[in-house]
Write a protein that holds these residues in place. Structure first.
Motif, short mmCIF file in Angstrom:
data_model
loop_
_atom_site.label_atom_id
_atom_site.label_comp_id
_atom_site.label_asym_id
_atom_site.label_seq_id
_atom_site.Cartn_x
_atom_site.Cartn_y
_atom_site.Cartn_z
N THR A 51 0.81 -1.22 0.00
CA THR A 51 0.00 0.00 0.00
C THR A 51 0.85 1.27 0.00
O THR A 51 0.50 2.24 -0.63
CB THR A 51 -0.94 0.03 1.22
N ASP A 52 1.94 1.26 0.70
CA ASP A 52 2.77 2.46 0.79
C ASP A 52 4.23 2.06 0.81
O ASP A 52 4.79 1.91 1.89
CB ASP A 52 2.40 3.28 2.02
N PRO A 53 4.83 1.78 -0.33
CA PRO A 53 4.36 2.09 -1.68
C PRO A 53 3.51 0.96 -2.25
O PRO A 53 3.60 -0.19 -1.82
CB PRO A 53 5.67 2.21 -2.47
N SER A 62 -0.73 2.52 -10.49
CA SER A 62 -0.38 1.79 -9.27
C SER A 62 -1.51 0.86 -8.85
O SER A 62 -2.67 1.06 -9.22
CB SER A 62 -0.07 2.77 -8.14
N ARG A 64 -2.74 -0.77 -5.19
CA ARG A 64 -2.62 -0.94 -3.75
C ARG A 64 -3.32 -2.25 -3.40
O ARG A 64 -4.46 -2.48 -3.83
CB ARG A 64 -3.26 0.22 -3.00
#
Length: 157
Positions: A51-53, A62, A64
Motif C-alpha cells: 500500500t505504501d508504496p 499503481s 494498492r
C-alpha cells in the motif's frame, strides 16, 4: 501451483509479482509485505499488503493491495481485501470485500469505479484476477484494448 499452506500462498503471491515484472508490466522492487493478523496463527495466514508504496506499473499506474487471508485444508479464505488500481490521471477502480450491515447499498463483495460511491455488487476477486484484468484492459495489444489505452476520461461531479 497447489496451495496447501499459508507458506505456499505467500510463494504464489511472490511468483505473481515476478511474472508480471518479467512481462514488463510492473517495475521496481516488489513492495509486498507479509504481516501478522490479529486472531490468525502466523502459520495459517496473515495480512498481505502493498500500500505504501503500492505496486507500480510501467506507465506510472499503481495497484494498492491489502488482503487478510487464512489458509486451512488447502483452501485460501480471503477474510477481507482491497485492490485499488489507479491511473496517473486519477481514474481508478477498486474491488473490496468487507463486512457490511446494508447489503443493498454496500454489498459484502463490491467495486468502486471513478468515485468512492456507489458500491457496485461484484464477484469475489483475488490478486491474480486483478492482475489479469489490468493487463488485459490496459496493457494488451488486442483490438479491444486499443480502443481503451490512451483514452482520457473527463468527469464533472
Amino acid at each position: 501451483m497447489t496451495i496447501a499452506t499459508y507458506a505456499d500462498y505467500k510463494k504464489h503471491v511472490r511468483s505473481l509479482i515476478v511474472e508480471y515484472g518479467r512481462r514488463g508490466l510492473l517495475r521496481g522492487a516488489s513492495p509486498i509485505v507479509f504481516l501478522e493478523a490479529r486472531g490468525i496463527p502466523l502459520d495459517y495466514g496473515g495480512l498481505i499488503k502493498a500500500t505504501d508504496p503500492p505496486l507500480k506499473f510501467r506507465d506510472g499506474a499503481s495497484l494498492r493491495v491489502l488482503e487478510v487471508v487464512q489458509v486451512s485444508n488447502a483452501t485460501v479464505e480471503r477474510l477481507r481485501y482491497t485492490y485499488h488500481y489507479e491511473r496517473a490521471n486519477g481514474y481508478f477502480f477498486r474491488y473490496e470485500h468487507e463486512e457490511t450491515d446494508d447489503v443493498v447499498r454496500k454489498p459484502e463483495y463490491h467495486m468502486h469505479a471513478v468515485l468512492n460511491l456507489p458500491h457496485f455488487n461484484a464477484p469475489p476477486v483475488n490478486l491474480e484476477i486483478m492482475l489479469q484484468l489490468i493487463a488485459a484492459n490496459f496493457y494488451s495489444q488486442d483490438l479491444y484494448s486499443k480502443q481503451i489505452i490512451g483514452q482520457e476520461i473527463h468527469l464533472r461531479v
